[in-house]
Design a protein around this motif. Structure first.
Motif, PDB file in Angstrom:
ATOM      1  N   CYS A 138      10.668 -26.596  -0.583  1.00  0.00           N
ATOM      2  CA  CYS A 138      10.210 -25.530   0.315  1.00  0.00           C
ATOM      3  C   CYS A 138       8.689 -25.615   0.379  1.00  0.00           C
ATOM      4  CB  CYS A 138      10.673 -24.169  -0.197  1.00  0.00           C
ATOM      5  SG  CYS A 138      10.284 -22.788   0.898  1.00  0.00           S
ATOM      6  N   ARG A 139       8.178 -26.275   1.412  1.00  0.00           N
ATOM      7  CA  ARG A 139       6.749 -26.574   1.471  1.00  0.00           C
ATOM      8  C   ARG A 139       5.894 -25.347   1.727  1.00  0.00           C
ATOM      9  NH1 ARG A 139       5.013 -29.472   5.442  1.00  0.00           N
ATOM     10  NH2 ARG A 139       3.148 -30.092   4.290  1.00  0.00           N
ATOM     11  N   THR A 140       6.390 -24.384   2.480  1.00  0.00           N
ATOM     12  CA  THR A 140       5.616 -23.175   2.775  1.00  0.00           C
ATOM     13  C   THR A 140       6.428 -21.955   2.361  1.00  0.00           C
ATOM     14  OG1 THR A 140       6.512 -23.123   5.031  1.00  0.00           O
ATOM     15  CG2 THR A 140       4.397 -24.244   4.704  1.00  0.00           C
TER      16      THR A 140
END
Length: 322
Positions: free
Chosen positions: A163-165
């Motif tokens: 989950c990058r952001t």
């Protein structure tokens, strides 16, 4: 360091403030004051003040700051070990004294990306089952994007995924930080070649993940290829790490894999490391859950126990595979 242990013991006896030691534990695990603040839902000044109070109380400098980065002093390393020991004893004591654990029943539905290699994670699952033998656990493997969609729909307890952001409705804790590097397999023409440079790789075809595209969870790999000027095409892809690894071994193309997962493959000469030597990117696997989902007793016990494990061990320790 015997004197330091005595000073820590006197600190605990005279003015017990576990919160200061716990904050220092999180700082060391995250290797960042800002990440520690985010994890503890505090401001960075509050984290800095807690660190200063602990240093002032012990009369020792625990961390040497170098801009945004820091290195623990010898005293800091020792206090970290002491704090780890204390937290481990407290966690075990809590479980041993809680005679309600055998009474907790229910189901936990955990979503996960493929191939999470961590000896501590395996030990955690074993310990959780011993403590809560009447809790049923279901683990489903899926892509990170599908995992997040399911969590947002409140159909699962929690997930381990990329989950990058941050997502507003989801709680997020960094569980593993994996360094991805480039490899080719035994059947590839570059296998075994010494002194390779980046220029030797630019025309090679790729094996990749289905999430390896701009805007998706593995987009750092895409950005790396674009910035370095790779011209080869993606000839094979999968959402499964094991299948990507299999295709790289089979010689379909070069590709990226987490360093700690392929150590045995390198030793057995199934895979060959390629430039750059320092790897390509750090990719984080997060423990995720919906903060608005009502958890049953089994789900709450699972999340509480896993968070305690994560607080006790550093990111590096969680990467050990045996």
């Amino acid at each position: 360091m015997t004197q330091l242990r005595a000073e820590v013991a006197r600190f605990l006896n005279d003015r017990l403030d576990w919160n200061l030691l716990r904050t220092f534990l999180v700082i060391m695990q995250e290797r960042s004051l800002s990440r520690a603040a985010a994890r503890m839902h505090l401001t960075q000044p509050a984290i800095s003040q807690a660190l200063k109070r602990l240093e002032d109380t012990l009369g020792r400098t625990l961390i040497q700051r170098r801009g945004p980065h820091f290195e623990p002093t010898r005293a800091g390393e020792e206090v970290y070990r002491i704090a780890n020991d204390i937290y481990g004893h407290m966690s075990r004591l809590e479980t041993e004294l809680d005679d309600r654990t055998d009474d907790i029943t229910g189901s936990v539905r955990l979503l996960s990306v493929s191939r999470i290699d961590s000896a501590l994670y395996d030990a955690f699952l074993a310990e959780f089952h011993r403590s809560y033998p009447r809790v049923d656990l279901q683990i489903e493997v899926m892509r990170s994007s599908d995992l997040i969609s399911s969590l947002l729909q409140k159909t699962a307890t929690a997930g381990l995924g990329l989950c990058r952001t941050p997502i507003e409705k989801l709680e997020q804790r960094c569980f593993l930080r994996q360094r991805y590097a480039m490899y080719c397999g035994r059947h590839h023409r570059l296998f075994g070649r010494q002194a390779l440079t980046m220029d030797d790789l630019l025309n090679e075809n790729f094996v990749s993940f289905t999430s390896d595209q701009i805007g998706d969870s593995l987009s750092p790999l895409t950005v790396f290829r674009d910035q370095r000027g790779f011209t080869g095409r993606i000839v094979a892809a999968s959402a499964s790490l094991d299948e990507v690894r299999r295709l790289i071994f089979a010689g379909y193309g070069i590709g990226c894999l987490p360093e700690h997962i392929v150590r045995d493959d390198i030793a057995q000469q199934r895979l060959w490391p390629l430039p750059p030597k320092e790897g390509i990117a750090d990719v984080e696997i997060h423990l995720l859950w919906h903060r608005g989902r009502k958890m049953n007793a089994a789900e709450s016990a699972f999340l509480d126990t896993m968070e305690r494990m994560m607080q006790r061990y550093s990111l590096q320790e969680r990467l050990e595979t045996r």
